[in-house]
Write a protein that holds these residues in place. Structure first.
Motif, PDB file in Angstrom:
ATOM      1  N   GLN A  78       0.829  -1.211   0.000  1.00 56.39           N
ATOM      2  CA  GLN A  78       0.000   0.000   0.000  1.00 56.39           C
ATOM      3  C   GLN A  78       0.863   1.259   0.000  1.00 56.39           C
ATOM      4  O   GLN A  78       1.980   1.267   0.495  1.00 56.39           O
ATOM      5  N   ARG A  79       0.268   2.331  -0.549  1.00 54.00           N
ATOM      6  CA  ARG A  79       0.973   3.612  -0.557  1.00 54.00           C
ATOM      7  C   ARG A  79       1.139   4.148   0.868  1.00 54.00           C
ATOM      8  O   ARG A  79       0.328   3.854   1.742  1.00 54.00           O
ATOM      9  N   PHE A  80       2.186   4.946   1.046  1.00 56.53           N
ATOM     10  CA  PHE A  80       2.393   5.603   2.337  1.00 56.53           C
ATOM     11  C   PHE A  80       3.110   6.918   2.087  1.00 56.53           C
ATOM     12  O   PHE A  80       3.779   7.079   1.065  1.00 56.53           O
ATOM     13  N   ALA A  81       2.917   7.842   2.995  1.00 53.63           N
ATOM     14  CA  ALA A  81       3.720   9.067   2.949  1.00 53.63           C
ATOM     15  C   ALA A  81       5.137   8.716   3.371  1.00 53.63           C
ATOM     16  O   ALA A  81       5.344   7.801   4.176  1.00 53.63           O
ATOM     17  N   TYR A  82       6.123   9.425   2.844  1.00 53.71           N
ATOM     18  CA  TYR A  82       7.506   8.975   2.988  1.00 53.71           C
ATOM     19  C   TYR A  82       8.444  10.164   3.088  1.00 53.71           C
ATOM     20  O   TYR A  82       8.328  11.120   2.331  1.00 53.71           O
TER      21      TYR A  82
END
Lengths: 164, 286
Positions: free
Chosen positions: B2-6
């Motif tokens: 899943q996408r995540f802020a990074y």
């Protein structure tokens, strides 16, 4: 805030793959493995277990073996990556690859590039290397065909021939 | 995955600021060798990751006055290259972590913060009476004894805004003997049971023993009852002391391994550790 952190943001990365510098914009949730296969078309790097157990996706990251399924693309940014395709020069097989070929160390081939990359540190080592040390170096790489003996043979013969 | 802020902070202060701003949805990622597999398999899905790989202050090993400070982002491979200078126990434990390529990326701080109850490095640190250095987003810092970090499986006493930044551990004195043994189903796997011991030997008898187990309950464990029974015993008394000391431990069971089997492994592995530790201590005295 140290950088743009939104989930939609793509990272600008510069990664050298087998000596060729590549610049790309990549979603931050991609692994190095996914980028190598989907953007670089480095299909020699295999997608096996996704959890670091099978070793099929092993590459060299700045000269050290790494499991590319367990490396975020942001971590690989700025690194030098070497895959099996980068071992020989001008389309030739290098010595380890030749030994895999002549010892029948590959059957289906799925594990082969990971084995080649995982063996790099033990092949480069100057220490006395016995078969147990070779097995220790390769124990993170699974092969379901060969029974491993031929693979250990190929690595051992490469080391012995370099010492001559 | 899943996408995540990074984000990739370049200093500890930046990392702490990112963590503070992210609140409970944010997690730090070190070498990623435990967290990324969990994310690949859909078992973990953090909304924000703060990648510590560019924080240079967190790397490296320093020594002063017999005390060693291991930066949290020091990899297992880096520690393996140095640990035998100050602790055979830590060197032996780190050598059992995964495979070489996992040790090349996995970190000491990541391993202890992940709090896997079967992991070798937290066990070695617990038995070595290590202390963890912890910094928080509000500018504070504290020292946390290893025994107070793990609360349960993958759960620690770290607050949402805290980062474990270093491990402090004393070098083993020359006369301190050590032992480390584990049983795993395949080479490189987490241990079914791992045991570690540090002992002094005075007049042939155990003195100030430290004994621990991994893989037997929901966190790595100090076997204080074994230590009590062992203090003052000679090597012939190992079996009796270990049997008595393990009585009060409830060994967990899972799909592969029964509670009784874990108890047997624990008894055998601790015995081997204590025999090794006694021999090493005697050798250093002679």
């Amino acid at each position: 805030m140290s950088s743009d952190t939104s989930p939609e943001a793509e990272l600008s990365v510069g990664i050298s793959v087998n000596g060729q510098e590549r610049h790309d914009r990549v979603p931050a949730h991609w692994t190095l493995l996914r980028w190598l296969r989907e953007r670089v078309w480095a299909y020699e790097v295999k997608d096996g277990c996704s959890e670091g157990t099978c070793g099929a996706c092993t590459v060299l990251l700045d000269g050290r073996a790494a499991t590319s399924c367990c490396v975020l693309i942001g971590r690989a940014d700025g690194a030098e990556v070497t895959t099996a395709r980068g071992l020989g020069e001008d389309g030739q097989l290098d010595e380890l690859q030749e030994q895999f070929w002549s010892n029948d160390a590959a059957q289906c081939g799925f594990c082969t590039q990971g084995m080649l990359m995982a063996a790099q540190s033990v092949v480069a080592s100057n220490n006395d290397v016995d078969r147990e040390t070779i097995r220790e170096a390769l124990h993170g790489n699974l092969c379901r065909c060969t029974g491993y003996q031929a693979i250990v043979d190929a690595v051992e013969k490469t080391i012995l021939s370099r010492r001559r | 995955m899943q996408r995540f802020a990074y984000s990739r902070p370049e200093s500890l202060d930046e990392a702490l600021a990112d963590l503070d701003a992210g609140g409970e949805d944010a997690r730090v990622i070190a070498g990623g060798q435990s967290l990324i597999p969990l994310m690949n398999l859909g078992l973990a899905y953090p909304e924000q990751l703060i990648d510590l790989s560019r924080v240079r202050d967190l790397r490296g090993i320093d020594a002063a006055d017999g005390q060693w400070r291991i930066g949290a982002m020091t990899t297992h491979s880096e520690l393996l290259g140095t640990a035998s200078e100050f602790s055979g126990l830590i060197a032996a434990a780190v050598a059992q972590v995964g495979s070489e390529r996992i040790r090349n990326l996995g970190t000491v701080g990541g391993s202890v913060s992940h709090a896997d109850p079967s992991a070798e490095v937290p066990l070695a640190m617990l038995v070595s009476d290590a202390t963890y250095e912890v910094h928080s987003g509000d500018g504070g810092s504290r020292k946390l004894p290893a025994a107070e970090l793990a609360l349960g499986q993958y759960m620690t006493s770290l607050e949402d805004n805290e980062i474990l930044t270093a491990v402090h551990v004393s070098g083993l004195g020359r006369q301190r003997g050590w032992g480390f043994h584990e049983y795993a189903r395949r080479a490189g796997d987490f241990a079914v049971v791992a045991a570690a011991a540090l002992v002094d030997v005075v007049d042939g008898r155990f003195s100030s023993p430290a004994v621990g187990l991994a893989g037997v309950s929901d966190a790595v464990l100090r076997c204080e009852a074994v230590e009590r029974h062992l203090d003052g015993a000679d090597p012939d008394g190992i079996d009796e002391a270990v049997a008595a000391g393990l009585e009060e431990i409830e060994f967990k069971a899972d799909a592969y391994t029964s509670s009784a089997y874990r108890a047997t492994l624990a008894r055998v592995l601790i015995r081997r550790c204590l025999q090794d530790a006694h021999r090493r201590a005697m050798e250093s005295l002679s």
